[in-house]
Design a protein around this motif. Sequence first.
Motif, PDB file in Angstrom:
ATOM      1  N   TRP A 112     -57.813  48.784   4.396  1.00 43.36           N
ATOM      2  CA  TRP A 112     -58.388  49.589   5.468  1.00 43.36           C
ATOM      3  C   TRP A 112     -58.882  50.908   4.890  1.00 43.36           C
ATOM      4  O   TRP A 112     -58.298  51.446   3.950  1.00 43.36           O
ATOM      5  N   GLU A 113     -59.963  51.422   5.432  1.00 39.92           N
ATOM      6  CA  GLU A 113     -60.495  52.716   5.009  1.00 39.92           C
ATOM      7  C   GLU A 113     -60.030  53.787   5.990  1.00 39.92           C
ATOM      8  O   GLU A 113     -60.225  53.657   7.200  1.00 39.92           O
ATOM      9  N   LEU A 114     -59.419  54.838   5.461  1.00 47.69           N
ATOM     10  CA  LEU A 114     -58.870  55.891   6.302  1.00 47.69           C
ATOM     11  C   LEU A 114     -59.938  56.495   7.214  1.00 47.69           C
ATOM     12  O   LEU A 114     -59.677  56.788   8.387  1.00 47.69           O
ATOM     13  N   HIS A 115     -61.153  56.659   6.688  1.00 44.81           N
ATOM     14  CA  HIS A 115     -62.225  57.277   7.471  1.00 44.81           C
ATOM     15  C   HIS A 115     -63.270  56.248   7.919  1.00 44.81           C
ATOM     16  O   HIS A 115     -64.378  56.618   8.305  1.00 44.81           O
ATOM     17  N   GLY A 116     -62.903  54.967   7.858  1.00 47.35           N
ATOM     18  CA  GLY A 116     -63.831  53.925   8.269  1.00 47.35           C
ATOM     19  C   GLY A 116     -63.557  53.448   9.681  1.00 47.35           C
ATOM     20  O   GLY A 116     -62.951  54.152  10.494  1.00 47.35           O
ATOM     21  N   THR A 117     -63.970  52.228   9.959  1.00 50.80           N
ATOM     22  CA  THR A 117     -63.757  51.648  11.282  1.00 50.80           C
ATOM     23  C   THR A 117     -62.317  51.151  11.398  1.00 50.80           C
ATOM     24  O   THR A 117     -61.555  51.170  10.431  1.00 50.80           O
ATOM     25  N   SER A 118     -61.960  50.677  12.582  1.00 53.79           N
ATOM     26  CA  SER A 118     -60.614  50.138  12.784  1.00 53.79           C
ATOM     27  C   SER A 118     -60.510  48.708  12.283  1.00 53.79           C
ATOM     28  O   SER A 118     -59.431  48.113  12.305  1.00 53.79           O
ATOM     29  N   GLU A 119     -61.625  48.133  11.815  1.00 52.74           N
ATOM     30  CA  GLU A 119     -61.621  46.786  11.252  1.00 52.74           C
ATOM     31  C   GLU A 119     -61.257  46.848   9.771  1.00 52.74           C
ATOM     32  O   GLU A 119     -61.509  47.841   9.088  1.00 52.74           O
ATOM     33  N   PRO A 120     -60.660  45.768   9.235  1.00 55.03           N
ATOM     34  CA  PRO A 120     -60.325  45.767   7.809  1.00 55.03           C
ATOM     35  C   PRO A 120     -61.569  45.844   6.940  1.00 55.03           C
ATOM     36  O   PRO A 120     -62.574  45.196   7.216  1.00 55.03           O
ATOM     37  N   ARG A 121     -61.483  46.646   5.880  1.00 55.35           N
ATOM     38  CA  ARG A 121     -62.589  46.789   4.935  1.00 55.35           C
ATOM     39  C   ARG A 121     -62.681  45.588   4.011  1.00 55.35           C
ATOM     40  O   ARG A 121     -63.755  45.216   3.550  1.00 55.35           O
ATOM     41  N   GLN A 122     -61.528  44.951   3.741  1.00 56.71           N
ATOM     42  CA  GLN A 122     -61.499  43.790   2.855  1.00 56.71           C
ATOM     43  C   GLN A 122     -60.310  42.903   3.205  1.00 56.71           C
ATOM     44  O   GLN A 122     -59.262  43.388   3.620  1.00 56.71           O
ATOM     45  N   HIS A 123     -60.496  41.581   3.036  1.00 54.95           N
ATOM     46  CA  HIS A 123     -59.436  40.606   3.221  1.00 54.95           C
ATOM     47  C   HIS A 123     -59.053  40.018   1.866  1.00 54.95           C
ATOM     48  O   HIS A 123     -59.915  39.827   1.004  1.00 54.95           O
ATOM     49  N   PHE A 124     -57.775  39.703   1.713  1.00 58.24           N
ATOM     50  CA  PHE A 124     -57.302  39.060   0.492  1.00 58.24           C
ATOM     51  C   PHE A 124     -56.440  37.848   0.876  1.00 58.24           C
ATOM     52  O   PHE A 124     -55.210  37.899   0.848  1.00 58.24           O
ATOM     53  N   PRO A 125     -57.070  36.728   1.260  1.00 53.45           N
ATOM     54  CA  PRO A 125     -56.314  35.509   1.576  1.00 53.45           C
ATOM     55  C   PRO A 125     -56.050  34.724   0.295  1.00 53.45           C
ATOM     56  O   PRO A 125     -56.817  34.808  -0.662  1.00 53.45           O
ATOM     57  N   GLY A 126     -54.994  33.941   0.269  1.00 53.29           N
ATOM     58  CA  GLY A 126     -54.748  33.148  -0.932  1.00 53.29           C
ATOM     59  C   GLY A 126     -53.308  32.727  -1.112  1.00 53.29           C
ATOM     60  O   GLY A 126     -53.021  31.790  -1.863  1.00 53.29           O
ATOM     61  N   HIS A 127     -52.371  33.408  -0.464  1.00 54.02           N
ATOM     62  CA  HIS A 127     -50.967  33.000  -0.555  1.00 54.02           C
ATOM     63  C   HIS A 127     -50.679  31.911   0.474  1.00 54.02           C
ATOM     64  O   HIS A 127     -51.327  31.811   1.516  1.00 54.02           O
ATOM     65  N   ASP A 128     -49.667  31.101   0.169  1.00 52.44           N
ATOM     66  CA  ASP A 128     -49.302  29.989   1.044  1.00 52.44           C
ATOM     67  C   ASP A 128     -48.159  30.330   1.991  1.00 52.44           C
ATOM     68  O   ASP A 128     -47.906  29.588   2.942  1.00 52.44           O
ATOM     69  N   LEU A 129     -47.469  31.448   1.727  1.00 54.85           N
ATOM     70  CA  LEU A 129     -46.369  31.876   2.585  1.00 54.85           C
ATOM     71  C   LEU A 129     -46.456  33.389   2.789  1.00 54.85           C
ATOM     72  O   LEU A 129     -47.367  34.052   2.280  1.00 54.85           O
ATOM     73  N   VAL A 130     -45.496  33.946   3.513  1.00 53.89           N
ATOM     74  CA  VAL A 130     -45.473  35.367   3.815  1.00 53.89           C
ATOM     75  C   VAL A 130     -45.633  36.200   2.544  1.00 53.89           C
ATOM     76  O   VAL A 130     -45.051  35.900   1.502  1.00 53.89           O
ATOM     77  N   VAL A 131     -46.448  37.255   2.612  1.00 54.98           N
ATOM     78  CA  VAL A 131     -46.648  38.176   1.485  1.00 54.98           C
ATOM     79  C   VAL A 131     -45.559  39.248   1.555  1.00 54.98           C
ATOM     80  O   VAL A 131     -45.425  39.951   2.559  1.00 54.98           O
ATOM     81  N   THR A 132     -44.783  39.369   0.485  1.00 58.65           N
ATOM     82  CA  THR A 132     -43.597  40.226   0.486  1.00 58.65           C
ATOM     83  C   THR A 132     -43.641  41.343  -0.552  1.00 58.65           C
ATOM     84  O   THR A 132     -42.737  42.175  -0.602  1.00 58.65           O
ATOM     85  N   GLY A 133     -44.671  41.360  -1.386  1.00 61.39           N
ATOM     86  CA  GLY A 133     -44.812  42.412  -2.383  1.00 61.39           C
ATOM     87  C   GLY A 133     -46.239  42.902  -2.454  1.00 61.39           C
ATOM     88  O   GLY A 133     -47.179  42.112  -2.320  1.00 61.39           O
ATOM     89  N   LEU A 134     -46.403  44.206  -2.666  1.00 59.79           N
ATOM     90  CA  LEU A 134     -47.738  44.809  -2.665  1.00 59.79           C
ATOM     91  C   LEU A 134     -47.718  46.048  -3.554  1.00 59.79           C
ATOM     92  O   LEU A 134     -46.888  46.933  -3.370  1.00 59.79           O
TER      93      LEU A 134
END
Length: 299
Positions: A112-134
């Motif tokens: 998300w961009e702090l000064h952008g829209t409320s929509e996500p700036r980029q998506h990162f799909p690819g995991h098969d289960l819950v994402v637990t680390g970032l």
Amino acid sequence: VLVGRAMGKLQSKISFHTTKYRADGSVGETGPVRAVQQHGPTHTDAVTSVAALKPDLCVSGGRDKTVAVCSWRSGAALRRFIGHEREVTKVTSALDSNRVFSASRDKTVMMWELHGTSEPRQHFPGHDLVVTGLAVSPDASQLCSGSRDNTVCKWDTETGECLGRAAISRNLVTHLCWVPGEPYVIQTSEDKTIRIWDSRELQVAHTFPAKRHIQTCCDVSQDGRYCLSSSSGSAGEGGEATLWDLRQTRNRVCEYRGHLQTTTSCVFLPRGPALAPSIATSSYDSTVKVWHRDTGGTG
């Protein structure tokens, strides 16, 4: 889990000597304490993750599927981002960056961009289960994510392209953090190990000796010399935090024992001119403890 991280960022702004807090309101080793300012709810359900964004801003994620940016001073929610289909599990940002990242039980990561829209700036799909680390690189150009699907992925934050994917059997990721100024990422796992990943080739550069319990969280000191990990536990068994040397020896330096249940979060506290190096831990036993980094004491 990351409430401890937020506390670490606040440590430099709040003057207190108390080193132990309990849910019943009692304290240990009391000293001058400044009143804690409380604000209205930011989320409509439990807050699952908090991280520092700028000196006066924090970002939080919740079970209400939203990501919020709030002011430390006023408590006001300045931005709210909506897009995840399930609970937000982790939030992070490169300090002083305008980019916010969130992971979710919907198996995706969003930027998300702090000064952008409320929509996500980029998506990162690819995991098969819950994402637990970032974990995001200091320049916010690359992102590492980990999941209960036993994989760690590397992403280009600008294009959303997956730059690498590595799978290790039984590596149920619990947390990730980037080593400041280095291409390395620290990772904790339910398989009781702490790994150092080289983000350039997305290969394991080092694995510390396995602990006796699930590793729940990790943090890296600002100078990049040490990392912390925290352990699950119950009935006084486990629940410790461990200090590891990230330099060539990569030894176990110290253990911090005293929690009665799982230690859910661990963080290096900012060091003031007259303060000894300290760390903080939080636990399911309803306490937060502040420790002397080098001695393991709480006094």
